[in-house]
Design a protein around this motif. Structure first.
Motif, mmCIF file in Angstrom:
data_model
loop_
_atom_site.group_PDB
_atom_site.id
_atom_site.type_symbol
_atom_site.label_atom_id
_atom_site.label_comp_id
_atom_site.label_asym_id
_atom_site.label_seq_id
_atom_site.Cartn_x
_atom_site.Cartn_y
_atom_site.Cartn_z
ATOM 1 N N GLN A 1 0.824 -1.209 0.000
ATOM 2 C CA GLN A 1 0.000 0.000 0.000
ATOM 3 C C GLN A 1 0.860 1.261 0.000
ATOM 4 O O GLN A 1 0.550 2.234 -0.698
ATOM 5 N N GLY B 1 -0.116 5.950 -6.399
ATOM 6 C CA GLY B 1 -1.193 6.494 -7.216
ATOM 7 C C GLY B 1 -2.581 6.162 -6.714
ATOM 8 O O GLY B 1 -3.576 6.680 -7.254
ATOM 9 N N ALA B 2 -2.675 5.313 -5.694
ATOM 10 C CA ALA B 2 -3.995 4.944 -5.178
ATOM 11 C C ALA B 2 -4.602 6.082 -4.366
ATOM 12 O O ALA B 2 -3.894 6.928 -3.815
ATOM 13 N N ARG B 3 -5.905 6.082 -4.264
ATOM 14 C CA ARG B 3 -6.593 7.139 -3.523
ATOM 15 C C ARG B 3 -6.639 6.796 -2.046
ATOM 16 O O ARG B 3 -6.758 5.644 -1.657
ATOM 17 N N GLY B 4 -6.566 7.825 -1.245
ATOM 18 C CA GLY B 4 -6.691 7.652 0.195
ATOM 19 C C GLY B 4 -5.413 7.182 0.843
ATOM 20 O O GLY B 4 -4.480 6.728 0.183
ATOM 21 N N LYS C 1 0.429 8.444 4.704
ATOM 22 C CA LYS C 1 0.407 8.850 3.304
ATOM 23 C C LYS C 1 1.193 7.849 2.464
ATOM 24 O O LYS C 1 2.198 7.293 2.893
ATOM 25 N N ARG C 2 0.747 7.669 1.250
ATOM 26 C CA ARG C 2 1.393 6.727 0.344
ATOM 27 C C ARG C 2 2.621 7.358 -0.308
ATOM 28 O O ARG C 2 2.715 8.572 -0.434
#
Length: 519
Positions: free
Chosen positions: A138, A143-146, A161-162
């Motif tokens: 994760q 680029g993933a949301r959330g 945060k990613r």
């Protein structure tokens, strides 16, 4: 039979010894120079005799340019997965996409607990590892949301945060042996990385079945999981057991593991420079050729180590041509005022027969000598570069000395000749060193070459003494910083002797090698 069709890769497994850290780095550089794909180090943070693996990986990445690097395998109980994910991504970005991630659930729990991590049962450790993989993937998915959300029993990362994303799709390889870990490998991992020494007969096949079934149940393909294997062994003149024997035995056994058990990455555990070179130069090409031939449906034996045979003059079935191999010329440049031999007294061998023709196999013998010498000329350029770095203060003398001592020219002592040390082992690895020695063969095959061979052997001993002088100058420089000019002089003398000798050896031997072969 389980050949998953992955491209073959070959690597090294180097001990991260804190007792001689410069040697660890020198072996890493050597593995890259030898053409291996991967360098790995064990990760035992509780072991005071080892360098910290992630610090070492960072340093090694800065000292190399093409080889990929990985822990083999990362001790997850002592590496928080969120921090580990960012460490991997950062180093992958800095190294140009050369970092992979080996992961383990943990072992040696007394030592892990002593370092501050709670003791887990086997089932708990596997669950913690699966949660850790979720955290890592994760965080990499920039680029993933959330934010990241993994609310596990052992790892809880909620709201982080990613990012950053690694430079390439980093492989996650699990060191797995038991059914729970093997099933997790099939569900979630990109690779299976056991050690052959810990496996019994049939364990690879059984492990593959569990991984394949778990992959299919998870909606994946079995080929989504690369099969890697840590191996160890010993090169000997005759076979004495599994991976204990000549290069062609190694090639046959590794080819069988690739074609029967699906292993596509072989990682040699050795801190011996000569083993790494021999693995890269003799075993790797033979395994690649054997596996490629089998996959293409031909019948070449996996044991065949390529070598150019000596064809008799006029042999049928092979096109013949005049001698067309050009020796490397001596440019005549001399850097040192010291003269260790009189080049004008060098004897010459018999003139080539202008009417004789040669097959491509015969010509390959002389070309190989030039290739071996090109490697030595490349090492000489590296020595000059190392001394430049010492002078500039970017590396210390100990590091330079460790690098030089892992080079080919420091390993063979110039007693049998560099050609024999590399090429003759490929051609006749079942013979003793004396039987396959190049120079005695040339003397027997053409007595007119005896004066040339005698002179070459004398020069080998002189070069050995010159190399010893370089080493002594390095040792002196440790205690006498102002001794750099003496080191430069020793390097200059090495350049003069080595380049002159290699040119002479090629001039006198490449045609006889093509004409007489290596017996």
């Amino acid at each position: 039979m389980s050949d998953y069709g992955h491209p073959l890769e070959f690597g090294s497994f180097i001990t991260p010894s804190a007792a001689d850290p410069t040697r660890v780095v020198a072996l890493t550089v050597l593995a890259e120079q030898a053409g291996l794909d991967l360098v790995t180090y064990q990760d035992h943070p509780y072991q005071p005799g080892f360098l910290d693996t992630w610090t070492l990986l960072s340093y090694a990445a800065a000292r190399t340019s093409s080889v990929r690097l990985a822990a083999n395998v990362t001790n997850l109980p002592l590496r928080p997965p969120a921090v580990l994910a960012r460490s991997v991504a950062a180093l992958d970005l800095l190294s140009g996409g050369r970092i992979e991630l080996g992961l383990g659930a943990g072992a040696f729990w007394d030592a892990i607990e002593a370092m501050g991590s709670p003791r887990l049962t086997a089932a708990q450790a596997v669950q913690a590892l699966e949660e850790g993989i979720d955290v890592i993937r994760q965080l990499w998915d920039a680029g993933a949301r959330g934010p990241v959300r993994v609310d596990g029993e052992f790892h809880r990362v909620v709201g982080a945060k990613r990012g950053p994303a690694p430079a390439h799709d980093v492989g996650i390889w699990l060191g797995a042996y038991k059914p729970r870990m093997l099933a997790l490998t099939g569900r979630r991992a990109d690779g299976w990385l056991p050690s052959l020494a810990y496996l019994k007969d049939g364990d690879l096949a059984a492990g593959n079945r569990i991984i394949d079934e778990a992959a299919l149940e998870a909606g994946r393909k079995p080929a989504d999981v690369r099969r890697l294997l840590n191996i160890g062994g010993r090169f000997t003149d005759i076979g004495r057991g599994p991976l204990t024997g000549p290069a062609e035995q190694w090639a046959e056994e590794l080819s069988d593991l690739a074609l029967t058990d699906g292993v596509s990455t072989f990682i040699l555990a050795s801190d011996d420079p000569d083993d790494l070179r021999r693995f890269a130069a003799e075993v790797v090409p033979a395994v690649r050729e054997a596996v490629a031939a089998e996959r293409a449906g031909t019948t070449r034996s996996p044991a065949a180590v390529p070598a150019p045979p000596a064809a008799a003059p006029g042999a049928a079935g092979a096109a013949r041509s005049p001698f067309s191999v050009t020796p490397t010329s001596d440019d005549g440049v001399r850097r040192s005022s010291t003269v260790v031999w009189d080049e004008q007294t060098r004897p010459a061998g018999p003139a080539p027969d202008p009417d004789r023709t040669y097959t491509p196999h015969e010509l390959a013998g002389g070309r190989h000598l030039i290739e071996v010498h090109d490697g030595l000329r490349g090492e000489l350029a590296q020595i000059h570069d190392l001394i430049d770095q010492v002078e500039a203060g970017t590396i210390d003398v100990g590091t330079a000395r460790s690098h030089i001592n892992t080079m080919t020219m420091r390993q063979n002592n110039w007693t049998l000749g560099t050609y024999c040390e590399s090429y003759c082992r490929i051609v006749t690895t079942h013979h003793t060193i004396e039987d396959r020695s190049l120079f005695p063969h040339l003397r027997r095959a053409d007595p007119r070459l005896a004066p040339v061979v005698d002179r070459l052997e004398q020069e080998h001993h002189v070069i050995h003494e010159v190399l010893e002088g370089v080493d002594k100058a390095l040792v002196t420089l440790v205690s006498t910083p102002g001794a750099l000019p003496e080191l430069r002089e020793a390097i200059n003398l090495l350049s003069d002797t080595l380049l002159s000798h290699l040119a002479y050896e090629e001039r006198e031997l490449i045609e006889p090698l093509s004409r007489l072969g290596v017996q």
